[in-house]
Design a protein around this motif. Structure first.
Motif, short mmCIF file in Angstrom:
data_model
loop_
_atom_site.label_atom_id
_atom_site.label_comp_id
_atom_site.label_asym_id
_atom_site.label_seq_id
_atom_site.Cartn_x
_atom_site.Cartn_y
_atom_site.Cartn_z
N MET A 460 -2.07 8.68 14.50
CA MET A 460 -2.48 7.79 13.41
C MET A 460 -2.73 8.59 12.14
SD MET A 460 -3.15 5.08 11.87
CE MET A 460 -2.89 3.86 13.13
N GLN A 461 -3.35 9.75 12.26
CA GLN A 461 -3.59 10.56 11.07
C GLN A 461 -2.28 11.02 10.45
OE1 GLN A 461 -3.43 14.28 10.41
NE2 GLN A 461 -3.96 13.62 8.34
N LYS A 462 -1.30 11.33 11.31
CA LYS A 462 0.03 11.70 10.81
C LYS A 462 0.68 10.55 10.05
CE LYS A 462 3.37 11.13 13.45
NZ LYS A 462 4.39 10.09 13.77
N ASP A 463 0.56 9.33 10.60
CA ASP A 463 1.14 8.16 9.94
C ASP A 463 0.46 7.89 8.59
OD1 ASP A 463 2.66 7.98 12.19
OD2 ASP A 463 1.91 6.03 12.84
N LEU A 464 -0.85 8.04 8.55
CA LEU A 464 -1.57 7.86 7.29
C LEU A 464 -1.09 8.89 6.26
CD1 LEU A 464 -5.17 7.15 8.57
CD2 LEU A 464 -3.93 5.71 6.96
N ARG A 465 -0.94 10.13 6.70
CA ARG A 465 -0.47 11.18 5.78
C ARG A 465 0.91 10.85 5.22
NH1 ARG A 465 2.74 15.22 7.12
NH2 ARG A 465 2.26 15.04 9.35
N LEU A 466 1.80 10.39 6.08
CA LEU A 466 3.15 10.04 5.62
C LEU A 466 3.13 8.83 4.69
CD1 LEU A 466 5.17 10.56 8.95
CD2 LEU A 466 4.96 12.11 7.00
N GLY A 467 2.26 7.87 4.97
CA GLY A 467 2.12 6.73 4.08
C GLY A 467 1.62 7.14 2.71
N LEU A 468 0.68 8.07 2.68
CA LEU A 468 0.16 8.57 1.41
C LEU A 468 1.24 9.31 0.63
CD1 LEU A 468 -3.34 9.76 2.63
CD2 LEU A 468 -2.90 7.88 1.05
N GLN A 469 2.15 9.96 1.33
CA GLN A 469 3.26 10.64 0.66
C GLN A 469 4.14 9.64 -0.09
OE1 GLN A 469 5.50 13.07 3.37
NE2 GLN A 469 3.82 14.47 3.77
N ILE A 470 4.40 8.50 0.54
CA ILE A 470 5.19 7.46 -0.13
C ILE A 470 4.47 6.99 -1.39
CG2 ILE A 470 6.14 5.13 0.08
CD1 ILE A 470 6.51 5.62 3.05
N GLY A 471 3.15 6.76 -1.27
CA GLY A 471 2.38 6.34 -2.43
C GLY A 471 2.42 7.38 -3.54
N GLU A 472 2.37 8.67 -3.18
CA GLU A 472 2.43 9.74 -4.17
C GLU A 472 3.76 9.74 -4.90
OE1 GLU A 472 1.15 13.11 -6.30
OE2 GLU A 472 0.01 11.77 -4.97
N GLU A 473 4.86 9.56 -4.14
CA GLU A 473 6.18 9.56 -4.75
C GLU A 473 6.37 8.38 -5.70
OE1 GLU A 473 8.74 9.51 -1.41
OE2 GLU A 473 8.21 11.53 -0.75
N LEU A 474 5.77 7.25 -5.38
CA LEU A 474 5.93 6.04 -6.18
C LEU A 474 4.79 5.84 -7.18
CD1 LEU A 474 7.13 3.61 -3.34
CD2 LEU A 474 8.53 4.85 -5.01
N GLU A 475 3.86 6.81 -7.23
CA GLU A 475 2.70 6.76 -8.12
C GLU A 475 1.89 5.48 -7.90
OE1 GLU A 475 3.99 7.38 -12.13
OE2 GLU A 475 4.69 9.42 -11.73
N GLN A 476 1.75 5.11 -6.63
CA GLN A 476 0.95 3.94 -6.26
C GLN A 476 -0.41 4.43 -5.72
OE1 GLN A 476 1.17 0.48 -6.27
NE2 GLN A 476 -0.92 0.63 -5.48
N PRO A 477 -1.51 4.08 -6.38
CA PRO A 477 -2.82 4.49 -5.87
C PRO A 477 -3.09 3.88 -4.49
CG PRO A 477 -2.98 3.70 -8.13
CD PRO A 477 -1.61 3.34 -7.65
#
Length: 510
Positions: A460-477
């Motif tokens: 789950m922590q890995k999935d959260l980290r990967l989800g945050l990466q998508i947000g970082e790339e798209l500049e979505q808080p």
């Protein structure tokens, strides 16, 4: 009334589980006893390695109730647990310390299994894997089945996929001897016949996405293509078994070879390496822990690429990031292969019962060839178009689930600090708009201190980290997901990475 004490062998029941053999042990100081007026004992459950606070009215003396409960459950892990408590009882009767085979092994590795859960949290991944290796058998259809006619079975496999969804389940045509399909129904034989609604008549579920939650009995007619499966962890082992049990010709491989045993006993063959599996099979599925593991089985020595050739298909069902999806797809296609990403929504229980939701994207022809395999593993498959869409959907859903679990943990912890009865709060939640399987199952796990790894916290922590990466790339808080990720990271640091994701409560309540 029988007085129970530490050391007694008992039958104990937790929310959502049958009565299970266990032993009352010294309480784990790190597992707080739920507040409330109910008298409780701390129980270690045989065959699982798990501990939980259990209400005294749900605990029965073992010997007095053996005839009642020992025959009520036919699952292999339950039978093993009964054997273990019988072994321990026999040893105690002879004056020998009552250690079961499970306890003896745990003592060799990490001390007695009666030690507090805080010590067990540091057990290696090998011990965590052991607690999840047994899977219940799925109920099979009676032998007499309704199959397509001889003329219909001459259809090309792509057309057959369409045909299987459009034909009525009431069609009473004779079985074809030359092409004997394996029919499988995950429901009891007395389920009434149900015709497929028009909204489910295309295997392209981008066009027929529906909101039904009632499962529809379906026959699974196995493809004549040879299927490979790489990665037999908590999810993969059950998914591969479902393929075997629905009549697919399956060859498996896992880095730890002893994990192949149960699937091979069910009827699978064993490959010597990922490359060997690819060489033997037409379509190869993989389900491993993370992007690095995917690269290792594909690009590494004796990996998938070394066996790949024109026309073969590779379907990765792991949860990985979009960049890795495209990297692996390019490598497969350069060898003439076809690639499909197909991450799944669901955990151990859904994998065992073939109730996963599959999020496929990529090569459309490979998607069609995988139809019967997806039917064996899941209750619903979505084709989401271009590569990366499967990964993005999976990350967003996992991010929501992880954040919600953190919120549940905070709420239950706050209730305890406020002097409220946590059980009452959970009951109230389950009576209102927030009621859902996550609240019911994970809430009960938190209060009972029972954390079998249905969805390991580290995943789950890995999935959260990967989800945050998508947000970082798209500049979505992603403020809430970011805060939740920190709680899961803290739980991992506390040694709970291989326990269930609900163990995030430990970090919140520390």
């Amino acid at each position: 009334m029988t007085t129970l004490k530490v050391g007694d062998f008992v039958w104990a029941k937790m929310t959502g589980y049958p009565y299970w053999p266990g032993k009352i042990v010294e309480e784990d100081k790190d597992v707080k006893k739920p507040k409330g007026k109910s008298e409780m004992h701390y129980v270690r459950f045989y065959g699982t390695g798990d501990h939980a606070w259990t209400k005294v009215e749900l605990i029965k003396p073992y010997e007095e109730n053996k005839e009642t409960f020992s025959v009520a459950n036919k699952r292999p892990n339950f039978i093993d647990a009964v054997k273990e408590i019988e072994h321990a009882s026999e040893r105690r009767g002879k004056g020998i310390p009552d250690t079961s085979s499970e306890e003896e092994e745990s003592e060799d590795e990490n001390g007695s299994d009666d030690e507090p859960l805080s010590k067990h949290a540091k057990i290696t991944s090998k011990k965590a894997e052991k607690t999840t290796k047994s899977t219940p058998k799925r109920r099979k259809q009676p032998k007499k089945q309704n199959y397509p006619s001889r003329e219909q079975l001459t259809l090309h496999h792509h057309d057959l996929s369409h045909y299987l969804l459009t034909r009525s389940l009431e069609n009473n045509t004779p079985q074809n001897a030359a092409h004997k399909p394996s029919s499988y129904n995950r429901f009891s034989s007395d389920t009434p016949d149900i015709k497929l609604p028009s909204s489910r008549r295309s295997p392209d579920t981008t066009a027929d996405a529906d909101s039904t939650t009632q499962y529809i009995p379906r026959e699974v007619m196995a493809t004549d293509k040879k299927i490979g499966f790489i990665g037999l962890g908590i999810m993969g082992s059950s998914m591969a078994r479902n393929l075997v049990e629905t009549g697919h010709d399956v060859t498996v491989w896992n880095r730890t070879q002893d994990k192949c045993t149960s699937v091979i006993k069910a009827g699978a063959k064993q490959g010597s390496s990922p490359a060997d599996v690819v060489q033997q099979c037409d379509i190869i599925f993989s389900c491993v822990a993370d992007p690095n593991a995917v690269r290792d089985i594909v690009i590494g020595n004796y990996g998938v690429l070394q066996g790949m050739s024109s026309g073969k298909g590779f379907v990765d069902m792991s949860t990985i990031d979009v960049d890795t999806v495209k990297e692996i797809a390019e490598a497969i296609c350069m060898r003439g292969g076809r690639y499909l990403e197909a991450p799944v929504n669901g955990s151990k229980k859904e994998a065992e019962h073939g109730q996963l939701v599959i999020l496929a994207a990529g090569d459309r022809s490979l998607y069609m060839d995988c139809y019967s395999s997806f039917e064996a593993m899941g209750k619903k498959t979505f084709f989401l178009g271009e590569l990366g869409n499967g990964a993005k959907n999976k990350m967003i859903m996992s991010m929501m689930m992880g954040s919600f679990m953190a919120s549940i943990s905070e709420s239950l912890s706050l209730a305890e600090k406020a002097g409220l009865d946590q059980y009452t709060l959970l009951e109230i939640l389950n009576m209102g708009a927030l009621s859902c399987p996550l609240v019911k199952s994970k809430g009960a796990a938190v209060l009972e201190g029972h954390f079998p790894a249905n969805f390991p916290l580290r995943h789950m922590q890995k999935d959260l980290r990967l989800g945050l990466q998508i947000g970082e790339e798209l500049e979505q808080p992603l403020h809430i997901a970011g805060a939740s990720n920190e709680l899961y990271k803290r739980s991992k640091a506390m040694g709970y990475g291989d326990r269930d994701m609900a163990c995030v409560y430990r970090a919140v309540n520390a």
